[in-house]
Design a protein around this motif. Structure first.
Motif: not given
Length: 487
Positions: A83, A86-87, A90-91, A418, A422, A425
């Motif tokens: 997770e 994934g963030f 995507s950030s 974004v 995420y 994830g």
């Protein structure tokens, strides 16, 4: 603007037309943007602790390790959950979304040269700061740097749309537009391939130093060679300037444009059809660009060198198809076989339904690595026809506001950048084949629904909101009436 004598003399040394030079530099701009953007997608497989599947339950499916080079896939020292990964991935798109509309407005008002150039330069500088951020601040600092990279790169497509609208005649728009936009595929190819090679040979910071350094070099070459429009170019050949004036009617930026007709744009049905297609394309594309290296590593268990190679192959095919479809699109339009609108719809439909089918099919190929790579290659190859389809619609619909239209569509589409990494994830906590299959089925639905909307309501014709002279003519007529009344 009178062309200086030194500019005329210098123009003799340029064999390639300036509009083609601009297209090549635009291609390299997107290429650099993508190598800097996606390098982390490969590098992160060497940053995080490799997931151990040996104790997993029987309700998940995993492939055996790549026996050719199993040691090189051992991973790194950072214990980041799927997770969190994934963030992190995507950030970038958080910042990327923010500067799309400002970038388009700035490019329309002041020209695309500096809007594009400074955006790429800032992205390159933050790319080179990435290793420092990771080593000193961990995941939090990395997320901040990625957001700042996105802020710089968010101006890229809006600025290039403005530049292409000022430099490229309609009958050359398919091939030169496809050339420029094809930089995304080549950047993805080189980003994956070279990252795998560099990670196999050296430590991971080298990836960010190399790609960031190349972006800085591009900036200085671009500043010397390219200008916002033909009228401000000091060493364009007079013959090329005359050709562009004959083909396009106007070769200077319209600095007297009234305020952007926001209401007319956002209430336009073809505009919403374009946004729909952009969302579908970006959903499928960003899953592949951002997470395909992780799929190759976590599910198929490829070594890092093989990961870079096989993750890049689909984009080789995508680049070839995007270029060839640009020529086919121009041929269909110039021969009047299909209208601009129908050409864009056919290309967009092919680029949505084809990838949706082959993406899901790849997940059912299981651990047969050859079949999976072939299916992903066909999937991304078909997606290449987007670049002769909906990607050119902003230029078709409104040459005067192409930057704004590209900013709106690309900005809204980038929201998927974004969400989708995420969501991947969240949906793949165990990084298993069965979990990834669900990811691809979701992408199938998004691609198909958005393509249907585009094929029904899209348009390749110039829209009414593109024509500001009408307002100015009315005002001129009113002033003339007042003069008559006075006399």
């Amino acid at each position: 603007m009178t062309q200086p004598e030194w500019g005329i003399k210098l123009s003799r040394y340029f064999i390639i037309p300036q509009r083609v030079i601009l297209a090549i530099m635009g291609f390299l701009a997107i290429l650099n943007a993508y190598t800097m953007r996606i390098s982390l997608s490969v590098a992160i497989t060497q940053l995080v602790v490799k997931k151990n599947h040996s104790d997993e339950g029987s309700d998940t499916a995993f492939c055996e390790s790549d026996d050719l080079d199993s040691d090189s896939s051992s991973g790194g020292d950072f214990e980041w959950s799927e997770e969190l990964q994934g963030f992190i991935l995507s950030s970038f798109y958080i910042g990327y979304i923010v500067t799309h509309i400002p970038g388009g407005l700035l490019a329309e008002k002041f020209g695309g040269k500096w809007t594009l150039g400074l955006g790429i330069l800032s992205t390159a500088l933050f790319t080179m700061l990435t290793p420092l951020a990771i080593n000193e601040g961990g995941s939090t600092a990395l997320i901040i740097v990625r957001v700042l990279m996105g802020l710089g790169e968010g101006t890229t497509f809006p600025a290039l749309s403005v530049l292409l609208a000022q430099w490229v005649p309609v009958k050359e728009r398919g091939k030169l537009g496809a050339l420029v936009l094809g930089g995304g595929q080549v950047g993805t190819i080189l980003g994956n391939l070279l990252s795998g090679i560099m990670l196999d040979a050296w430590d991971w910071p080298v990836v960010f130093y190399v790609f960031g350094g190349v972006g800085i070099i591009w900036f200085f070459i671009f500043c010397f060679l390219c200008f916002s429009d033909p009228t401000t170019h000091p060493y364009i050949k007079p013959s090329e300037k005359e050709y562009l004036l004959r083909e396009m009617g106007s070769i200077g930026r319209n600095e007297n444009l009234p305020p952007t007709p926001w209401i007319a744009i956002i209430t336009s049905l073809p505009m919403w059809a374009l946004i729909s297609a952009q969302i579908g394309h970006d959903w499928g594309f960003y899953i592949m660009v951002t997470d395909l290296p992780k799929y190759m590593s976590d599910v198929l268990q490829f070594s890092i060198k093989a990961n870079g190679l096989y993750s890049s192959l689909p984009y080789v095919m995508m680049w070839i198809v995007s270029l060839s479809s640009g020529f086919v699109g121009d041929w269909l339009i110039t021969r009047r076989i299909l209208s601009i609108t129908n050409t864009r719809k056919v290309m967009t439909a092919l680029a949505a339904f084809g990838p949706a089918i082959f993406m899901v099919a790849a997940s059912y190929a299981g651990c047969d690595r050859v079949v999976v790579v072939v299916l992903f290659t066909i999937c991304m190859g078909l997606m290449g026809t987007y670049y002769a389809g909906m990607k050119l619609s902003p230029l078709d619909m409104s040459p005067n506001y192409a930057g704004t239209l590209m900013a709106i569509t690309n900005g809204i589409g980038s929201i998927t950048g974004v969400i989708s990494p995420y969501l991947v994830g969240v949906m793949t906590p165990n990084a298993s084949l069965l979990e990834w299959r669900t990811v691809f089925w979701v992408a199938f639905g998004v691609l198909c629904v958005t393509a249907v909307i585009y094929c029904i309501w899209a348009s390749g014709e110039v829209q009414p909101f593109n024509d500001p002279p009408q307002k100015r003519n009315i005002e001129a007529e009113e002033k003339q009436e007042k003069r008559k009344e006075v006399h």
